[in-house]
Design a protein around this motif. Structure first.
Motif, PDB file in Angstrom:
ATOM      1  N   MET A 186       0.752  -1.224   0.127  1.00  0.00           N
ATOM      2  CA  MET A 186       0.079  -0.069  -0.140  1.00  0.00           C
ATOM      3  C   MET A 186       0.751   1.201  -0.033  1.00  0.00           C
ATOM      4  O   MET A 186       1.868   1.282   0.711  1.00  0.00           O
ATOM      5  CB  MET A 186      -0.829  -0.015   1.294  1.00  0.00           C
ATOM      6  CG  MET A 186      -1.598   1.188   1.264  1.00  0.00           C
ATOM      7  SD  MET A 186      -2.627   1.432   2.892  1.00  0.00           S
ATOM      8  CE  MET A 186      -1.284   1.816   3.902  1.00  0.00           C
ATOM      9  N   ASP A 187       0.679   2.259  -0.830  1.00  0.00           N
ATOM     10  CA  ASP A 187       0.961   3.492  -0.939  1.00  0.00           C
ATOM     11  C   ASP A 187       0.801   4.284   0.360  1.00  0.00           C
ATOM     12  O   ASP A 187      -0.133   4.852   0.578  1.00  0.00           O
ATOM     13  CB  ASP A 187       0.783   4.256  -2.136  1.00  0.00           C
ATOM     14  CG  ASP A 187       1.460   5.433  -2.611  1.00  0.00           C
ATOM     15  OD1 ASP A 187       2.285   5.801  -1.632  1.00  0.00           O
ATOM     16  OD2 ASP A 187       1.269   6.032  -3.408  1.00  0.00           O
ATOM     17  N   PRO A 188       2.050   4.667   1.089  1.00  0.00           N
ATOM     18  CA  PRO A 188       1.574   5.612   2.340  1.00  0.00           C
ATOM     19  C   PRO A 188       0.998   6.710   2.079  1.00  0.00           C
ATOM     20  O   PRO A 188       0.379   7.392   2.977  1.00  0.00           O
ATOM     21  CB  PRO A 188       2.975   5.601   3.029  1.00  0.00           C
ATOM     22  CG  PRO A 188       4.081   5.074   1.850  1.00  0.00           C
ATOM     23  CD  PRO A 188       3.518   4.349   0.828  1.00  0.00           C
ATOM     24  N   GLN A 189       1.054   7.443   0.926  1.00  0.00           N
ATOM     25  CA  GLN A 189       0.695   8.499   0.554  1.00  0.00           C
ATOM     26  C   GLN A 189      -0.935   8.639   0.530  1.00  0.00           C
ATOM     27  O   GLN A 189      -1.494   9.598   0.633  1.00  0.00           O
ATOM     28  CB  GLN A 189       1.188   9.229  -0.787  1.00  0.00           C
ATOM     29  CG  GLN A 189       2.316   9.626  -0.874  1.00  0.00           C
ATOM     30  CD  GLN A 189       3.026  10.283  -2.041  1.00  0.00           C
ATOM     31  OE1 GLN A 189       1.967  10.946  -2.572  1.00  0.00           O
ATOM     32  NE2 GLN A 189       4.092  10.206  -2.119  1.00  0.00           N
ATOM     33  N   LEU A 190      -1.518   7.116   0.389  1.00  0.00           N
ATOM     34  CA  LEU A 190      -3.082   6.859   0.280  1.00  0.00           C
ATOM     35  C   LEU A 190      -3.357   6.852   1.703  1.00  0.00           C
ATOM     36  O   LEU A 190      -4.925   6.978   1.820  1.00  0.00           O
ATOM     37  CB  LEU A 190      -3.403   5.827  -0.628  1.00  0.00           C
ATOM     38  CG  LEU A 190      -2.988   6.139  -2.170  1.00  0.00           C
ATOM     39  CD1 LEU A 190      -2.953   4.668  -2.774  1.00  0.00           C
ATOM     40  CD2 LEU A 190      -3.685   7.090  -2.700  1.00  0.00           C
ATOM     41  N   LEU A 191      -2.700   6.585   2.598  1.00  0.00           N
ATOM     42  CA  LEU A 191      -3.120   6.277   4.001  1.00  0.00           C
ATOM     43  C   LEU A 191      -4.018   7.328   4.627  1.00  0.00           C
ATOM     44  O   LEU A 191      -5.124   6.989   5.194  1.00  0.00           O
ATOM     45  CB  LEU A 191      -1.875   6.048   4.987  1.00  0.00           C
ATOM     46  CG  LEU A 191      -2.553   5.715   6.357  1.00  0.00           C
ATOM     47  CD1 LEU A 191      -2.924   4.470   6.552  1.00  0.00           C
ATOM     48  CD2 LEU A 191      -1.117   5.731   7.260  1.00  0.00           C
ATOM     49  N   PRO A 192      -3.582   8.740   4.536  1.00  0.00           N
ATOM     50  CA  PRO A 192      -4.627   9.718   5.014  1.00  0.00           C
ATOM     51  C   PRO A 192      -5.931   9.538   4.403  1.00  0.00           C
ATOM     52  O   PRO A 192      -6.985   9.573   5.234  1.00  0.00           O
ATOM     53  CB  PRO A 192      -3.910  10.966   4.681  1.00  0.00           C
ATOM     54  CG  PRO A 192      -2.418  10.650   4.569  1.00  0.00           C
ATOM     55  CD  PRO A 192      -2.431   9.238   3.982  1.00  0.00           C
ATOM     56  N   LEU A 193      -6.047   9.118   3.013  1.00  0.00           N
ATOM     57  CA  LEU A 193      -7.400   9.152   2.555  1.00  0.00           C
ATOM     58  C   LEU A 193      -8.312   7.932   2.984  1.00  0.00           C
ATOM     59  O   LEU A 193      -9.528   7.966   3.287  1.00  0.00           O
ATOM     60  CB  LEU A 193      -7.311   9.110   1.013  1.00  0.00           C
ATOM     61  CG  LEU A 193      -8.899   9.162   0.165  1.00  0.00           C
ATOM     62  CD1 LEU A 193      -9.729  10.185   0.679  1.00  0.00           C
ATOM     63  CD2 LEU A 193      -8.386   9.267  -1.346  1.00  0.00           C
ATOM     64  N   MET A 194      -7.413   6.807   3.244  1.00  0.00           N
ATOM     65  CA  MET A 194      -8.087   5.517   3.716  1.00  0.00           C
ATOM     66  C   MET A 194      -8.857   5.998   4.818  1.00  0.00           C
ATOM     67  O   MET A 194      -9.767   5.545   5.339  1.00  0.00           O
ATOM     68  CB  MET A 194      -7.304   4.612   3.495  1.00  0.00           C
ATOM     69  CG  MET A 194      -6.769   3.911   2.085  1.00  0.00           C
ATOM     70  SD  MET A 194      -5.675   2.650   2.343  1.00  0.00           S
ATOM     71  CE  MET A 194      -5.464   2.140   0.664  1.00  0.00           C
ATOM     72  N   LEU A 195      -7.965   6.531   5.784  1.00  0.00           N
ATOM     73  CA  LEU A 195      -8.485   6.915   7.205  1.00  0.00           C
ATOM     74  C   LEU A 195      -9.589   7.735   7.199  1.00  0.00           C
ATOM     75  O   LEU A 195     -10.431   7.729   7.906  1.00  0.00           O
ATOM     76  CB  LEU A 195      -7.332   7.154   8.122  1.00  0.00           C
ATOM     77  CG  LEU A 195      -6.299   6.324   8.174  1.00  0.00           C
ATOM     78  CD1 LEU A 195      -5.018   6.881   9.234  1.00  0.00           C
ATOM     79  CD2 LEU A 195      -6.614   5.082   8.903  1.00  0.00           C
TER      80      LEU A 195
END
Length: 156
Positions: free
Chosen positions: A1-10
């Motif tokens: 998983m791309d860590p840049q997408l983590l905020p959006l997933m959360l």
């Protein structure tokens, strides 16, 4: 998983709350905008400083554009407040893909809301202001749809 997408997933649970509120009352409450902003700040540490600056620049541009659209009465105040915060969750190198996802989300939401209005949802679910034939468009639903489409495409 791309860590840049983590905020959006959360942020997905908050986006569900935004969509539900917009369907129910055609309003995006300020507290949801603030919570999304705080969530972004809490997760910004996974981003590099260059990425963070690029996202802040995108949010600033979005704020100016949304203010102009609100002043012209093209979008509502909640949409104008929420979108600049929402764009913070989009990786700077993926803005074009996100805008495509937003377009898909708007069209899909417009079709779904129109279909619900045509099929008498106003009588069956009077508590949903957005389903009344004379009401506006719930962009919160489109924002959620855009996030889901974007995450699906960005991870493919």
């Amino acid at each position: 998983m791309d860590p840049q997408l983590l905020p959006l997933m959360l942020a997905l649970p908050l986006l569900v709350a935004v969509a539900m509120s917009d369907l129910r009352s055609l309003r995006i409450p300020k507290y949801l905008v603030v919570l999304c902003g705080l969530l972004f700040l809490a997760t910004a540490s996974v981003l590099g400083s260059g990425e963070l600056l690029a996202r802040l620049l995108a949010a600033g541009i979005a704020l100016v554009v949304c203010f102009a659209l609100f002043a012209a009465r093209i979008i509502g105040g909640g949409d104008a407040k929420f979108f600049p915060v929402f764009i913070l969750f989009v990786p700077s190198g993926e803005v074009a893909l996100f805008m495509l996802s937003l377009s898909v989300g708007i069209v899909a939401s417009a079709i779904a809301v129109s279909a619900a209005r045509i099929h008498g949802s106003e009588e069956r679910a009077p508590q949903w202001t957005a389903l009344r034939k004379s009401s506006g468009f719930p962009m919160g639903v489109a924002f959620l749809a855009a996030a889901l489409v974007f995450l699906s495409l960005a991870q493919a």
